[in-house]
Design a protein around this motif. Structure first.
Motif, PDB file in Angstrom:
ATOM      1  N   SER A 102       5.810  51.471   5.344  1.00  0.00           N
ATOM      2  CA  SER A 102       6.857  50.625   5.743  1.00  0.00           C
ATOM      3  C   SER A 102       6.286  49.307   6.424  1.00  0.00           C
ATOM      4  CB  SER A 102       7.776  51.298   6.608  1.00  0.00           C
ATOM      5  OG  SER A 102       7.202  51.761   7.738  1.00  0.00           O
ATOM      6  N   LEU A 103       5.347  49.543   6.983  1.00  0.00           N
ATOM      7  CA  LEU A 103       4.786  48.254   7.763  1.00  0.00           C
ATOM      8  C   LEU A 103       4.056  47.406   6.769  1.00  0.00           C
ATOM      9  CD1 LEU A 103       3.667  49.987  11.494  1.00  0.00           C
ATOM     10  CD2 LEU A 103       5.930  48.793  10.544  1.00  0.00           C
ATOM     11  N   TYR A 146       2.638  40.463  13.313  1.00  0.00           N
ATOM     12  CA  TYR A 146       3.201  41.546  13.892  1.00  0.00           C
ATOM     13  C   TYR A 146       1.979  42.257  14.344  1.00  0.00           C
ATOM     14  CZ  TYR A 146       7.356  40.819  10.821  1.00  0.00           C
ATOM     15  OH  TYR A 146       8.440  40.340  10.513  1.00  0.00           O
ATOM     16  N   ILE A 148       0.715  45.999  15.898  1.00  0.00           N
ATOM     17  CA  ILE A 148       0.969  47.499  15.969  1.00  0.00           C
ATOM     18  C   ILE A 148      -0.259  47.984  17.033  1.00  0.00           C
ATOM     19  CG2 ILE A 148       1.862  47.361  13.769  1.00  0.00           C
ATOM     20  CD1 ILE A 148      -0.395  49.124  12.767  1.00  0.00           C
ATOM     21  N   ALA A 175      12.755  51.260  16.979  1.00  0.00           N
ATOM     22  CA  ALA A 175      12.774  49.891  16.204  1.00  0.00           C
ATOM     23  C   ALA A 175      13.765  50.204  14.996  1.00  0.00           C
ATOM     24  CB  ALA A 175      11.444  49.881  15.451  1.00  0.00           C
ATOM     25  N   TYR A 179      10.906  49.341  10.117  1.00  0.00           N
ATOM     26  CA  TYR A 179       9.716  49.462  11.017  1.00  0.00           C
ATOM     27  C   TYR A 179       9.330  51.053  11.162  1.00  0.00           C
ATOM     28  CZ  TYR A 179      10.522  44.684  12.473  1.00  0.00           C
ATOM     29  OH  TYR A 179      10.862  43.201  12.622  1.00  0.00           O
ATOM     30  N   ARG A 180      10.214  52.086  10.714  1.00  0.00           N
ATOM     31  CA  ARG A 180       9.995  53.376  10.910  1.00  0.00           C
ATOM     32  C   ARG A 180       8.874  53.942  10.322  1.00  0.00           C
ATOM     33  NH1 ARG A 180      15.001  55.356  12.779  1.00  0.00           N
ATOM     34  NH2 ARG A 180      15.891  53.754  13.824  1.00  0.00           N
ATOM     35  N   VAL A 181       8.025  54.830  10.880  1.00  0.00           N
ATOM     36  CA  VAL A 181       6.804  55.649  10.397  1.00  0.00           C
ATOM     37  C   VAL A 181       6.814  57.125  10.579  1.00  0.00           C
ATOM     38  CG1 VAL A 181       5.250  53.430  10.533  1.00  0.00           C
ATOM     39  CG2 VAL A 181       5.485  55.263  12.417  1.00  0.00           C
ATOM     40  N   ARG A 215       8.730  47.752  20.109  1.00  0.00           N
ATOM     41  CA  ARG A 215       9.626  48.809  19.980  1.00  0.00           C
ATOM     42  C   ARG A 215       8.923  49.927  19.051  1.00  0.00           C
ATOM     43  NH1 ARG A 215      12.218  46.258  22.659  1.00  0.00           N
ATOM     44  NH2 ARG A 215      14.247  45.401  22.395  1.00  0.00           N
ATOM     45  N   CYS A 217       8.430  53.039  16.889  1.00  0.00           N
ATOM     46  CA  CYS A 217       8.530  53.075  15.297  1.00  0.00           C
ATOM     47  C   CYS A 217       9.081  54.468  14.983  1.00  0.00           C
ATOM     48  CB  CYS A 217       7.381  52.797  14.600  1.00  0.00           C
ATOM     49  SG  CYS A 217       6.823  51.090  14.795  1.00  0.00           S
ATOM     50  N   VAL A 234       5.352  48.512  17.470  1.00  0.00           N
ATOM     51  CA  VAL A 234       5.414  47.359  16.907  1.00  0.00           C
ATOM     52  C   VAL A 234       5.735  46.140  17.601  1.00  0.00           C
ATOM     53  CG1 VAL A 234       7.507  47.560  15.341  1.00  0.00           C
ATOM     54  CG2 VAL A 234       5.768  46.202  14.483  1.00  0.00           C
TER      55      VAL A 234
END
Length: 254
Positions: A102-103, A146, A148, A175, A179-181, A215, A217, A234
């Protein structure tokens, strides 16, 4: 108060920062990392050289160093892996803990912060602020969009503190969906119920992340080598840049 009972004067400190890849300076940073992560926190770093924390990512990173000019002591360090170098390194370090697809869809280049540590005698707001000033200057000058990084929480109590902090950060600083992992090794859940009404003691470095607009993730990952829980965070560097002159340059001018 007589001379015999007068308190000793506080040691004079003059801190400076540098960004480097010089092998001898990087080795000094690796020795500080070992002292903090292994000797102090008991992490199993799998060190091949006694007293040195080194891995395959170090040679691709820019190392940000804080030194006390009066003593010559290296007192804080972190490293930044720019997205261009990440390709050469085979990816970011955090890809060993999280699925980051996603990032990679974000509209701009990434950089990764890692291995951040501060000597115990210098763990205060001034040192952390100066370290972040150097990070901020680096990111802005290299057009990173960005940042991380893995925010680590100790597990010495079996995970209760880690889950309480993780839930607090997810509640207050989660987030948005893009931005979710997903963690590759999910942190085992507790069998007991968390008391979320009690105050949460968030580590200083994570507080610094959140104050700058970072935020969380998603869910935490279990890192068995460092014996900690990691949350991927992130930071939109545009938000950081908007605060740069107002906050960081004040610290760099001291």
């Amino acid at each position: 108060m007589n001379a015999q009972t007068a308190p000793l004067p506080r040691p004079v400190r003059r801190l400076k920062t540098v960004i480097t890849q010089q092998p001898e300076v990087v080795e000094a940073a690796q020795r500080l990392r070992y002292k903090v992560f292994s000797e102090e926190y008991g992490s199993d770093l799998g060190a091949t050289n006694p007293g040195i924390d080194a891995d395959e990512f170090d040679r691709y990173c820019d190392h940000l160093i804080v030194t006390d000019e009066y003593t010559g002591k290296l007192v804080a360090t972190t490293r930044v892996l720019h997205h261009n170098k990440a390709k050469e390194a085979g990816g970011f370090y955090s890809e060993g803990e999280f699925e980051l697809s996603s990032l990679y869809q974000l509209p701009g280049p990434l950089a990764e912060l890692g291995r951040t540590c501060v000597h115990p005698d210098y763990r205060n707001g001034a040192t952390i602020s100066l370290l972040w000033a150097s990070v901020a200057e680096y990111l802005v000058s290299r057009n990173v969009d960005y940042l991380i990084g893995c925010a680590s929480i100790g597990m010495s109590d079996g995970g209760l503190k880690a889950w309480r902090i993780a839930r607090y950060l997810q509640r207050e600083f989660l987030a948005s969906e893009e931005y979710r992992v997903t963690p590759l090794r999910a942190l085992p859940h507790l069998t007991r119920t968390l008391n979320e009404d009690r105050p949460v003691d968030v580590p200083a470095l994570i507080k610094a992340y959140m104050r700058l607009g970072a935020r969380v993730c998603g869910e935490p990952c279990w890192d068995p080598d460092f014996r900690c829980a990691d949350l991927l965070v992130v930071l939109d560097v545009n938000n950081l840049a908007s605060r740069y002159n107002r906050h960081f340059m004040r610290h760099k001018a001291r």
